[in-house]
Design a protein around this motif. Structure first.
Motif, PDB file in Angstrom:
ATOM      1  N   ILE A 402      47.639  32.230  43.286  1.00 21.08           N
ATOM      2  CA  ILE A 402      46.175  32.351  43.154  1.00 21.08           C
ATOM      3  C   ILE A 402      45.490  31.353  44.080  1.00 21.08           C
ATOM      4  O   ILE A 402      44.560  31.689  44.820  1.00 21.08           O
ATOM      5  CB  ILE A 402      45.738  32.128  41.690  1.00 21.08           C
ATOM      6  CG1 ILE A 402      46.168  33.336  40.831  1.00 21.08           C
ATOM      7  CG2 ILE A 402      44.226  31.911  41.587  1.00 21.08           C
ATOM      8  CD1 ILE A 402      45.992  33.139  39.330  1.00 21.08           C
ATOM      9  N   ASP A 403      46.012  30.112  44.078  1.00 23.29           N
ATOM     10  CA  ASP A 403      45.417  29.072  44.918  1.00 23.29           C
ATOM     11  C   ASP A 403      45.527  29.407  46.402  1.00 23.29           C
ATOM     12  O   ASP A 403      44.723  28.968  47.211  1.00 23.29           O
ATOM     13  CB  ASP A 403      46.073  27.714  44.627  1.00 23.29           C
ATOM     14  CG  ASP A 403      45.690  27.205  43.226  1.00 23.29           C
ATOM     15  OD1 ASP A 403      44.793  27.819  42.602  1.00 23.29           O
ATOM     16  OD2 ASP A 403      46.298  26.229  42.763  1.00 23.29           O
ATOM     17  N   LEU A 404      46.583  30.206  46.759  1.00 24.86           N
ATOM     18  CA  LEU A 404      46.717  30.623  48.169  1.00 24.86           C
ATOM     19  C   LEU A 404      45.719  31.719  48.508  1.00 24.86           C
ATOM     20  O   LEU A 404      45.607  32.118  49.669  1.00 24.86           O
ATOM     21  CB  LEU A 404      48.140  31.137  48.440  1.00 24.86           C
ATOM     22  CG  LEU A 404      49.263  30.114  48.574  1.00 24.86           C
ATOM     23  CD1 LEU A 404      50.566  30.835  48.935  1.00 24.86           C
ATOM     24  CD2 LEU A 404      48.956  29.061  49.640  1.00 24.86           C
ATOM     25  N   LYS A 405      45.018  32.233  47.454  1.00 25.59           N
ATOM     26  CA  LYS A 405      44.031  33.305  47.635  1.00 25.59           C
ATOM     27  C   LYS A 405      44.639  34.538  48.308  1.00 25.59           C
ATOM     28  O   LYS A 405      44.060  35.130  49.222  1.00 25.59           O
ATOM     29  CB  LYS A 405      42.816  32.815  48.442  1.00 25.59           C
ATOM     30  CG  LYS A 405      42.085  31.654  47.761  1.00 25.59           C
ATOM     31  CD  LYS A 405      40.736  31.411  48.419  1.00 25.59           C
ATOM     32  CE  LYS A 405      39.867  30.361  47.784  1.00 25.59           C
ATOM     33  NZ  LYS A 405      40.463  29.438  46.846  1.00 25.59           N
ATOM     34  N   LEU A 406      45.815  34.908  47.846  1.00 22.39           N
ATOM     35  CA  LEU A 406      46.474  36.098  48.391  1.00 22.39           C
ATOM     36  C   LEU A 406      45.859  37.360  47.786  1.00 22.39           C
ATOM     37  O   LEU A 406      45.326  37.333  46.682  1.00 22.39           O
ATOM     38  CB  LEU A 406      47.962  36.099  48.036  1.00 22.39           C
ATOM     39  CG  LEU A 406      48.812  34.996  48.660  1.00 22.39           C
ATOM     40  CD1 LEU A 406      50.280  35.197  48.277  1.00 22.39           C
ATOM     41  CD2 LEU A 406      48.662  35.005  50.190  1.00 22.39           C
ATOM     42  N   SER A 407      45.957  38.454  48.532  1.00 27.06           N
ATOM     43  CA  SER A 407      45.533  39.750  47.975  1.00 27.06           C
ATOM     44  C   SER A 407      46.491  40.124  46.841  1.00 27.06           C
ATOM     45  O   SER A 407      47.613  39.629  46.769  1.00 27.06           O
ATOM     46  CB  SER A 407      45.608  40.835  49.048  1.00 27.06           C
ATOM     47  OG  SER A 407      46.965  41.128  49.330  1.00 27.06           O
ATOM     48  N   ALA A 408      46.041  41.012  45.966  1.00 26.75           N
ATOM     49  CA  ALA A 408      46.889  41.447  44.846  1.00 26.75           C
ATOM     50  C   ALA A 408      48.221  41.992  45.365  1.00 26.75           C
ATOM     51  O   ALA A 408      49.287  41.695  44.827  1.00 26.75           O
ATOM     52  CB  ALA A 408      46.167  42.508  44.023  1.00 26.75           C
ATOM     53  N   THR A 409      48.170  42.796  46.434  1.00 27.07           N
ATOM     54  CA  THR A 409      49.393  43.372  47.005  1.00 27.07           C
ATOM     55  C   THR A 409      50.318  42.285  47.519  1.00 27.07           C
ATOM     56  O   THR A 409      51.517  42.298  47.257  1.00 27.07           O
ATOM     57  CB  THR A 409      49.052  44.322  48.178  1.00 27.07           C
ATOM     58  OG1 THR A 409      47.818  44.965  47.884  1.00 27.07           O
ATOM     59  CG2 THR A 409      50.153  45.325  48.402  1.00 27.07           C
ATOM     60  N   ASP A 410      49.765  41.344  48.291  1.00 30.71           N
ATOM     61  CA  ASP A 410      50.600  40.267  48.843  1.00 30.71           C
ATOM     62  C   ASP A 410      51.210  39.434  47.723  1.00 30.71           C
ATOM     63  O   ASP A 410      52.369  39.027  47.787  1.00 30.71           O
ATOM     64  CB  ASP A 410      49.763  39.368  49.768  1.00 30.71           C
ATOM     65  CG  ASP A 410      49.617  40.016  51.149  1.00 30.71           C
ATOM     66  OD1 ASP A 410      50.345  41.012  51.399  1.00 30.71           O
ATOM     67  OD2 ASP A 410      48.789  39.536  51.944  1.00 30.71           O
ATOM     68  N   LYS A 411      50.413  39.204  46.683  1.00 30.33           N
ATOM     69  CA  LYS A 411      50.893  38.445  45.535  1.00 30.33           C
ATOM     70  C   LYS A 411      52.092  39.167  44.916  1.00 30.33           C
ATOM     71  O   LYS A 411      53.132  38.582  44.645  1.00 30.33           O
ATOM     72  CB  LYS A 411      49.766  38.357  44.486  1.00 30.33           C
ATOM     73  CG  LYS A 411      49.603  36.989  43.867  1.00 30.33           C
ATOM     74  CD  LYS A 411      48.487  36.975  42.824  1.00 30.33           C
ATOM     75  CE  LYS A 411      49.051  36.645  41.465  1.00 30.33           C
ATOM     76  NZ  LYS A 411      48.041  36.622  40.403  1.00 30.33           N
TER      77      LYS A 411
END
Lengths: 453, 453
Positions: A402-411
């Motif tokens: 979450i802290d990396l602010k990744l997209s849902a897909t990337d997460k």
């Protein structure tokens, strides 16, 4: 009507309802021996259309030729088509590294399937002339070999496109029928090992048993019927239990260990669970050990699959990594492909300069002496945590992503590399602080992640 | 430690967890033969407290006395109590009409249970010295006798209060152990039929099989383990299916026929369904016929129960009528008690005067030549109808009872007498018009109903 002929028709109606006598073509597998000669006669008498299929395996010289000529002549007498195929059996046996007997069996049944599929789309089947004593002997052979319940149903009347319309009759009845109708047949002089075993049952074991249990033949035939149904009920219970235990996830099977340990009877259920994935019965014990003692990343391998213990789960994953979500990295050996990209591995036996220690996130540098193989590569999941490089405190992977602010897909696409329950790398993002390279590091393991195109 | 002694302790821990070695009293059934002598030695070595129990069946004259003396001497040597019981076996055998062998078995085990229950309430068990080959031979005996899956688990380590701590060891291992520890034992010279069969397996069948399947003994022992678990799964599936099929109603089992006919595999499920009620395996086929062809009131009998077809239901009812709600009246023979009262029967071979035809409702007069036995007596149910005496139109029983203005309880307690799907009498209320006595009636059947007190 002859009693055998009447029972033949009853048996046909009972088991081959899908093949109406007036509208079916039977491809009769015929060796020229008494059994197939009698079956041909019964088909003819009943008015069922048939052709003859004879495989010449060329294993008995003159005799093989004699048999082929005999069968061709049968075709003329009944006015039916004769399919003959010659096989280079000896050669094929060598190539495939199987026994002559097994080779002949495979070649024969493969060829039968070919004839079957070439025929027009009317009701049709391949018939073999196995009889009640063949079935009884198969039962005995499997029983003494110890093949478990699935060996106790004898020979089945229907198996795919193959039917066995003569299973109702004993060897004795077939012999009487042949004499009564003045049929001619050829004798097979070979001494194949299967025949040797069957002769032992027929000439020694059964007559000996009849001294002690006069009804033994009837009892064995009843056993076949009973065990066929016992096996059906057994399969019902196994399917039902496994359905409740196993969660299918893509190409993998996931089984919660706490549930599995409560399943009864454990041994057989484990065996039925791993059996479809090319594991052997003997490996069941290993799986049982893995359940209670194996650490994270312990695993057991078959030709096609691995059984992996991952925290509270047992995972059956294909060895082919493109399909797996749980991938075992066994040692330093080269690349290890996985479904979201690839990881390059490189091991340096020297310490490294400080400035080299700064690397982009897709490269992970580890103290090789802190790493123990095998490693497990898997998608991250809720509850996972690690010590991010540079931090002394642990952090939930979820929070970290979450802290990396990744997209849902990337997460979702994020994988972790795990050693013995500890995450050593959030792949392509950050390594774990506990496994980092330090000034004291002697050997360095460098992993480079390349995302999938 | 001796290898057999070590395996003895492992086997004990695995199977007799409820009997801690330090705190258990074992009543050892001891004949004086090598097996029980070795088991006594193993119990002693392991430090498990035991006493000896020896049954003297008096069947082998001098030899029986020799054996008893030998066992008493064993007791002195180990310093343990010896229970000895003499049985009038021959006499008992005649009284009970069983074989000598069966008699000895029943007497022995009954006596063991008595000793067991007389002991103080500490962990305790009766141990017999059956070994691996005994179990294997039992498996073979049952297999060739055709006893189905329940015969394939061999001898079980625990059965009620009986334990078999020597099942892990082969005859060969026991023999070596006895020689190694210089034990003494007595030989039984008798030629009991069971012993004869076992000797055939031991001396002829197994050695012959080993020529063909060298691993046959190991395979049979594995079979026992496998089939024990197969049987467990089989029982799970059977219970689950029967639970869905059978509705328990008081002392009766009610099974809807349309559901039953869809059950797979039908034969085995029918057998397991009727088996607890003293029916034989051979009666399964009769039940199958009853399902598809039997008319109402057709039935099959065991020593304790009847299977009755009643419209769309199969009913398993006790023969004892006080417990049943479906009672078969087989012929004119006298009273038939049932749970709500009784019915007196009287058959007159003469026609009757017209004035006699007027009778109170608790008496039913029928044209005996219109009645075919068996009749079925059962509570009325929704959907039932009849032609009330004096009417040409049919009437629902429900409507009929409402019109009588009966209390809910009386309505519920009403029974009907049924012949071949037709109700001939609403018991104690009104007969059916179709079966009444007419001027043409030659023989009269008179039924008198007496309500329960």
């Amino acid at each position: 009507m002859n009693q055998v002929a009447a029972r033949f028709q009853q048996y046909w109606k009972k088991h081959f309802n899908h093949l109406p006598a007036g509208n079916t073509h039977v491809i009769l597998a015929v060796s020229g021996g008494i059994d197939s000669v009698v079956l041909a006669h019964l088909l003819h008498t009943t008015g069922i259309t048939f052709s003859l299929a004879h495989g010449n395996f060329g294993l008995r010289g003159e005799e093989s030729e004699r048999d082929e000529a005999f069968v061709r002549n049968m075709g003329v007498q009944y006015g039916v088509e004769v399919h003959v195929q010659r096989f280079a059996t000896a050669q094929w046996t060598q190539q495939q590294k199987v026994s002559i007997q097994e080779a002949a069996r495979i070649l024969r049944y493969t060829w039968f399937e070919q004839i079957w599929s070439r025929l027009p789309h009317a009701p049709r089947a391949v018939a073999t002339a196995h009889h009640a004593n063949d079935s009884m002997e198969t039962l005995l052979m499997n029983f003494f070999r110890g093949t478990g319940i699935s060996g106790l149903h004898g020979i089945q009347p229907v198996q795919g496109h193959i039917i066995r319309p003569l299973l109702f009759a004993t060897r004795q009845e077939i012999s009487s029928y042949a004499v009564q109708h003045q049929l001619q047949w050829v004798e097979d002089s070979s001494n194949a090992s299967d025949k040797y075993t069957r002769n032992y049952f027929r000439l020694q074991l059964i007559p000996g048993l009849q001294q002690v249990f006069p009804e033994v033949e009837e009892n064995l035939l009843q056993n076949i019927e009973r065990f066929t149904e016992v096996e059906m009920l057994y399969r019902q219970a196994v399917s039902q239990q496994l359905e409740k235990l196993v969660e299918q996830k893509g190409a993998e099977q996931h089984i919660p260990i706490y549930k599995l340990l409560k399943a009864t009877p454990l041994h057989t259920l484990l065996w039925e669970m791993i059996r479809p994935f090319q594991f052997t019965a003997a490996q069941t014990e290993e799986v049982k050990k893995l359940l209670t003692t194996g650490g994270q990343g312990s695993y057991i391998t078959s030709a096609t699959h691995r059984i992996i213990k991952n925290r509270n789960w047992l995972i059956i994953a294909p060895v082919k990594v493109e399909e797996a979500e749980h991938i075992i990295i066994e040692d330093f050996a080269g690349n290890s492909l996985f479904s979201q990209g690839s990881i390059q591995m490189q091991l340096s036996e020297q310490p490294m300069a400080e400035k080299e220690m700064q690397q982009p996130p897709q490269v992970g540098l580890f103290d090789a002496d802190a790493i123990q193989f095998p490693l497990l590569l898997r998608p991250w999941k809720t509850g996972d945590y690690f010590y991010p490089l540079g931090m002394q405190k642990k952090k939930k992977i979820n929070r970290f992503l979450i802290d990396l602010k990744l997209s849902a897909t990337d997460k979702e696409k994020t994988w972790v590399l795990v050693m013995n329950e500890k995450i050593i790398w959030v792949v392509g993002r950050r390594i774990d602080n506990r496994f980092k390279v330090t000034p004291h590091t002697k050997r360095v393991l460098k992993l480079t992640y390349t995302a999938a195109k």
